[in-house]
Design a protein around this motif. Structure first.
Motif: not given
Length: 264
Positions: A176-189
């Motif tokens: 999430a941190n590495a790619h947030r400026r590329s608008r690639i989101r990563c979350n988890a449940v």
């Protein structure tokens, strides 16, 4: 877009573990919300092709890719096949996992490696393939990793499993941190105890559970049920959709028991 309608209309997704349980529930929810392109990844060709056929009846271009996520080669091939079929992919759900039992003192090297290969290494290389594709296209995307409340600590007989989910928890935030400026989101449940086909097998295999184990288990829960895949799926599809906005790096507990509470 209005409510749930068409909120995932532009989603082209890879869903691992997509032939059953949480994975198939996510695929069904995506289809209900307008998604027209789904790649289901799993080991059972029979179950997978049946699942893809069920989605096709809803008007979805659904394919099944037979793959074992513990194999890096299979993970890379799954992404390549999905890209070749759809042209582009912008969503990934890592739902496939093993919950094999093992404590600190009785876990052997083979079991440890199998759990980490399935629960950490596989998701890592699937995310790598999808993120590389998105970066090459300069396109946004969303990833949801299915973890477990066991990532917070876990029971003593789940030592390597809990450790693997903890590793994927950290990886979720890192991506999430590495790619947030590329608008690639990563979350988890992080779901708690769930009513799935896989859980029924686990209960019978490892705990000698009686035929009415589910009824007894649900009667003992604060809300009178185990978590259901169809319920969790709607949270996951929300996290994939544009409606979740800038949400990234989030770890969402999905349980009726609150982590850290003792003796209540």
């Amino acid at each position: 877009m209005n409510g749930l309608t068409d909120r995932n209309a532009e989603t082209r997704a890879i869903v691992t573990g997509g032939a059953q349980g949480v994975g198939f529930a996510v695929a069904e929810a995506l289809a209900d919300e307008g998604c027209k392109a789904l790649a289901l990844v799993g080991r059972s060709r029979e179950k997978g092709e049946r699942a893809a056929a069920a989605l096709a009846e809803k008007g979805v271009d659904a394919i099944f890719i037979a793959a074992d996520v513990s194999s890096v080669a299979d993970c890379r091939r799954a992404v390549d096949v999905a890209l070749a079929h759809f042209g582009t992919v912008n969503a990934l759900v890592n739902a496939a996992a093993t919950s094999a039992r093992g404590s600190l003192t009785d876990t052997g090297e083979e079991l440890f490696d199998r759990i980490f290969a399935t629960n950490v290494r596989g998701p890592f290389f699937l995310m790598q393939g999808v993120v590389r594709h998105l970066l090459e296209r300069g396109a946004p995307g969303a990833i949801v990793n299915v973890l477990s409340m066991s990532a917070h600590a876990g029971q003593s007989f789940l030592a390597p499993y809990s450790a693997s989910k903890g590793a994927l928890m950290t990886l979720t935030k890192n991506v999430a941190n590495a790619h947030r400026r590329s608008r690639i989101r990563c979350n988890a449940v992080l779901p708690g105890w769930m009513d799935t086909e896989g859980e029924a097998i686990v209960q019978a295999t490892f705990h000698d559970a009686p035929a009415d184990w589910l009824e007894k288990a649900e009667a003992a829960q604060p809300m009178g049920q185990l978590a259901k895949p169809a319920q969790l799926a709607r949270l996951i599809t929300y996290m994939l959709s544009p409606h979740s906005g800038v949400m990234t790096g989030s770890l969402v507990d999905y349980d009726q028991n609150v982590a850290g509470v003792v003796g209540e």
